[in-house]
Scaffold this motif. Structure first.
Motif, mmCIF file in Angstrom:
data_model
loop_
_atom_site.group_PDB
_atom_site.id
_atom_site.type_symbol
_atom_site.label_atom_id
_atom_site.label_comp_id
_atom_site.label_asym_id
_atom_site.label_seq_id
_atom_site.Cartn_x
_atom_site.Cartn_y
_atom_site.Cartn_z
ATOM 1 N N THR A 609 0.670 -1.252 0.384
ATOM 2 C CA THR A 609 0.389 0.236 -0.032
ATOM 3 C C THR A 609 0.746 0.911 -0.323
ATOM 4 N N ASP A 612 1.007 3.220 -3.399
ATOM 5 C CA ASP A 612 -0.230 3.850 -4.303
ATOM 6 C C ASP A 612 -0.097 5.247 -3.121
ATOM 7 N N GLN A 613 -0.257 4.912 -1.562
ATOM 8 C CA GLN A 613 -0.316 6.498 -0.544
ATOM 9 C C GLN A 613 0.801 7.303 -0.981
ATOM 10 N N THR A 615 2.579 7.262 -3.847
ATOM 11 C CA THR A 615 1.608 8.640 -5.117
ATOM 12 C C THR A 615 0.789 9.553 -5.068
ATOM 13 N N SER A 616 0.144 8.767 -3.856
ATOM 14 C CA SER A 616 -0.890 10.058 -3.748
ATOM 15 C C SER A 616 -0.667 11.288 -3.348
#
Lengths: 651, 651
Positions: A609, A612-613, A615-616
């Protein structure tokens, strides 16, 4: 090889590096990147002879034409004469601990209860033909009879001195004991020293924090618990690498490990002499040291090879090192004193963090707490008294001013805060030492990034808006850039001529990655334990950089979570404070061990995860603006310029 | 100062001793008396220059006329040239242990039960991102999981090597552990070494005995309990003093202590290399050493100043020294191995005696036992498994050949046994090495004294009978004397010309005092506990000299009590045997500690009855002849000459 201007000559084999030859000649070249050719600080001028430049990444064609070469990257192929320019003095603003001026005794302190050192006076019955007990048993007997202290142990260096001390002192001596040697709660008392006469009115220890950049020593009066004197100085290892990775690399070269250990011992020795002199004692009157620091610093301090810390899967040799005698280590206190290195958790969550978690009270609170040490490794701990989970995000050195075109450490000449006018896009800035700026340090970069964003110069993706009406936004050699300082207002003279201080697209990208890594880090921590990050009740910020962070701006760029400012607490050097508290109390020492034991370490590079975090979080302040309501408010309604202006005036 | 024939020159201050200058010039002069001017072995020839002889006790006027001077007693007053005669090689008969040729495993040995060293093979799961446990905790975990070994401790030198060993060995290693480090029965296991691969099939330790004269090393295979190789050599300290007193004096000079420690370490190093080479292992494969020796030898070995041992009230610094790492001490085995010095009881009842008392079985027998180590200090222990009482009588060095006109150590050329014809008073003798005699060693003196007595040459007061019809009894320079060897049958060339080998009144007096001290010693021991000495059921004789004693003759002079010969047992080197047994078994080690703890030490110089007993024993065999019925029988009825003759032929 001959070195100018000192006229030192050495014989080396063809194929040696200039840096190696200089080392052999006793010439101290700065190598903050650890000799990787990345920093350019070891540049020398080849006056004569044949050399081969393996790399000259940090040198311009102009520099090379002038004869410059990087000592760490240049091979000697025959006789050569080399000019060593004056080595830049490592001159920085010391990370003075805000709380340091007056360190208060952290708890209701009783020197006899929980503190392991004891000094007791003994009037020993001298030996006679009727009582031929050996010196050591006689001393043990007196301790038992007069002070009810049983089963004391000793070692050879002490025994070698014992007979003459007892006789010269006419059998009236003070015995210094460590009541739980070797950290075993049930461990036997250990005799640390025997000194003539009654010297029970004084008993000293030191708490040490070995930071990558600065080292701190607290001299502690163990009878009152008070910090008598404190001193801070730069870790002399800096000359061999600015960050832990550079030092690990340096440690792997020839006797690099031994050299790095000597350097930190030299720094500590200087500090110890200073605190002792100030307190009018000898360094040998210091009978215990507790030491905190990150895992790499403690490995180097103990001369345990740190190589595997750097290489996947990032393993320390030891997180809880055994107690060591100061004499064995070469630490300049009583040679028979114990040196207690506090326990760490992982390669990038070291004793500095466990010490911080305990000394900040996090390990003993019911509040959901976030503990952060913002820097290259961005150590973050989430938890309460019941559970603790930690991670380290490789934020990169951007917040330490490295990896950024005109980034620099927080030293004289560094821009440390920036304000940009919303209409004219003209910047105002504050420089450390109030002089012409040389570059921008971490807090300055953070501030600059926030200002660029809230004034609309940067969009949420971090792209510079080239269409704005200002000459400061332009296309440069390395892509788009914003000019913070024009060349003629700078102090950027050096190898070549003066130049503008700019922040480039590449720099902005590095800064975004750094802040994203840190934000993603604690988001993943919270997710991994199923806790809503919004429920965090307090954010404790430790470490050197933390002190200079402007919370408002850190929230604006999405580095810190958007919560009321009063929930943030800047605690300064929580590491040395943990070291100090552990020195005073076996109970605290035990808590630190327990905290280290129950702290779950989450390896982000192995966590699905995280990416993803991350990138956000690469947006300003975040893809999900709802996580930053206060920033959304500013973006919608504009900011109150007055507040900022007032600050400028105040500065 | 210039030394010939090596032509070495040194600058020294006027007032220095020649011995000091020689030391500085790196010239090794023998000083068996410790530089007290007593032995005459450091004599040199002054070829030129001004010197002042402080003492020349051992030099004749003739010698002095030739330029001889004692290096240890001669002050340099200006430039001088000194000729150093070839230094006599210290050449002695080694005290080979009679039982040493085949040392049997002393008990039903189980390497896993009671022996503290363990080698275990580990296949450790390598670290990964999912399991980032540090190297040291990983090793501890594997020990716990695979071998149920918990709470292992380690130290810094081990940790410094750990990371690279584990990785180079691909996580398949053998861990060597000491299961009760630091001698605490409940002590934690300690990691001694980690070696690549499976090396569990070999595990070695050494048992060491540091004698004043000779050092013994047993290399022990800890898996079988067998002594693989044993070697003995002279303690190189001999060159700095023959006896413990001389060495204590030498230790007090400048760096004498350090030098004496180096010398014994050098001897041991040589022995350790020899046993290792023989067994085809490296000295670093030796993971434990147990060390026995008298208190002075152990103080010197540990470099603990022995000064107070020599001065009243005769106090050691330590009887039970803590375990030391071989590396700290400089003993040439694995640097991380424990060196365990066995416990002693007092200044003159050391670990050699406690080891002897346990290894001889005395500490575990119901029989009333007398344990004796006959030598300068004549250590004597009386007791059973329930009680032990010990004393040391200052017998003086007469039985070691010192303090006697023509006495010498048991080296080549020493007369070791003497028979005298009852009618002619002509002697027959046996010489070590079967050559021309140089002097008489201890066993020779004992034998000579007994023969002189039973043939009537000496009366019971020890006076020579001048009226007997033999030219061998005469008045000499130092009073009455008996000529053992005429000059022309000798090898007494040396400083001056050949001379007769004689025993003088003074010598006889010294020998009587020596034997009286030893006899009085155990008499006082028995008296002090209210035991009749006649009830002693066995006499165990340990030590080097013990092996060469002729029981019959020792009884005749009143050295040993008059009891059936079968009650005497010569056990050889009980000290090294105790060391060996302690190496094999924690239980034996514990018994030695207990024996040391429950052994009462009786200081004879503080005992009122000792002087009376001593005076009574100054006669041959004793004032009270009733205590020696077998001697009374010989004196009354004459002895059986045949027995003696047979012996001569056999020799």
């Amino acid at each position: 090889m001959r070195f100018e201007p000192t006229d030192k000559a050495v014989e080396v084999r063809a194929g040696s590096l200039i840096g190696e030859a200089a080392h052999e000649a006793g010439i101290d070249l700065n190598m903050p990147c650890g000799g990787q050719g990345r920093c350019g600080r070891c540049a020398v001028i080849i006056e004569d002879g044949t050399v081969r430049r393996r790399s000259s990444l940090r040198l311009s064609d102009e520099d090379i034409a002038k004869g410059y070469a990087l000592a760490c990257q240049t091979v000697i192929e025959g006789d050569a004469v080399v000019m060593v320019p004056p080595q830049e003095k490592i001159e920085r603003r010391l990370t003075t601990d805000k709380t340091a001026a007056e360190v208060t005794v952290p708890f209701d302190y009783d020197p006899l209860r929980d503190q392991p050192l004891r000094a007791v006076y003994l009037e020993i019955e001298p030996p006679s033909l009727a009582d031929q007990t050996d010196d050591w048993s006689r001393l043990q007997r007196a301790l038992r009879r007069e002070h009810n202290i049983d089963g004391v142990e000793t070692d050879l260096p002490m025994l070698r001195r014992l007979g003459s001390i007892l006789r010269e002192a006419d059998w009236r001596v003070t015995a210094v004991l460590e009541m739980d040697a070797y950290h075993r709660p049930d461990g036997p008392p250990r005799l640390v020293d025997v000194v003539p006469g009654n010297r029970t009115e004084r008993l000293y220890g030191v708490a040490i924090d070995i930071g990558t950049t600065s080292n701190v020593v607290y001299l502690v009066d163990l009878l009152s618990g008070r910090v008598e004197v404190q001193r801070v100085d730069y870790n002399a290892q800096i000359a061999r690498g600015e960050d832990v990775i550079s030092r690990i690399i340096y440690a792997g070269k020839n006797d690099g490990l031994g050299e790095l250990q000597s350097l930190v011992l030299k720094t500590l020795s200087k500090l110890l002499e200073r605190v002792a002199k100030r307190a009018r004692i000898e360094t040998t009157d210091i009978y215990k040291a507790t030491v905190s620091g990150n895992s790499t610093m403690l490995h180097l301090f103990l001369a345990v090879p740190p190589e595997s810390i750097r290489l996947t899967p990032y393993i320390t040799t030891v997180n809880q090192s055994p107690a060591v005698m100061a004499g064995e280590l070469g630490l300049d206190i009583n040679p028979n004193a114990t040196v207690d290195c506090l326990p760490g958790v992982a390669s990038y969550v070291g004793a500095d963090i466990t010490a911080g978690v305990v000394s900040s009270g996090m390990a003993d609170t019911e509040k959901l707490t976030l503990f952060m040490d913002i820097g290259t490794n961005g150590e973050t701990v989430l938890g309460t008294r019941d559970w603790l989970i930690a991670c380290a995000c490789s934020a990169g050195p951007a917040f330490e001013g490295a990896g950024v075109e005109h980034g620099m450490r927080a030293t004289l000449g560094a821009i440390e805060e920036v304000w940009i006018h919303s209409d004219t896009f003209e910047p105002t800035y504050r420089v450390i030492g109030e002089r012409e700026p040389k570059g921008i340090c971490g807090s300055g970069l953070l501030s600059l990034l926030a200002e660029l964003f809230v004034t609309g110069i940067l969009d949420k993706s971090g792209d510079l808006q080239l269409d704005l009406d200002t000459p400061r936004i332009r296309e440069g050699e390395h892509g788009d850039e914003y000019v913070v300082v024009w060349a003629d207002e700078t102090d950027t003279g050096g190898l070549a001529s003066k130049h503008d201080i700019v922040i480039t697209e590449v720099d902005i990208d590095n800064l975004l990655r750094a802040k994203a890594a840190i934000y993603a880090g604690y988001t993943v921590l919270a997710e991994s334990v199923g806790v809503d990050p919004a429920l965090v009740e307090q954010v404790l910020i430790g470490g050197a950089f933390g002190q200079y962070i402007n919370i408002e701006k850190a929230i604006q760029i999405g580095l810190l979570p958007d919560m009321p400012w009063e929930q943030f607490h800047f605690l300064g050097n929580t590491s040395v404070r943990g070291s100090y508290m552990a020195l005073l109390s076996r109970n605290v020492r035990q808590q630190i061990s327990e905290a280290a034991g129950r702290m779950t370490y989450l390896e982000l590079s192995a966590d699905n995860t995280f990416y993803d975090q991350f990138t956000s979080a690469l947006f300003l302040p975040h893809t999900d603006i709802a996580q930053f309501p206060s920033v959304e408010e500013i973006l919608t309604n504009g900011r109150t310029e007055t507040t900022e202006r007032e600050k400028v005036c105040a500065a």
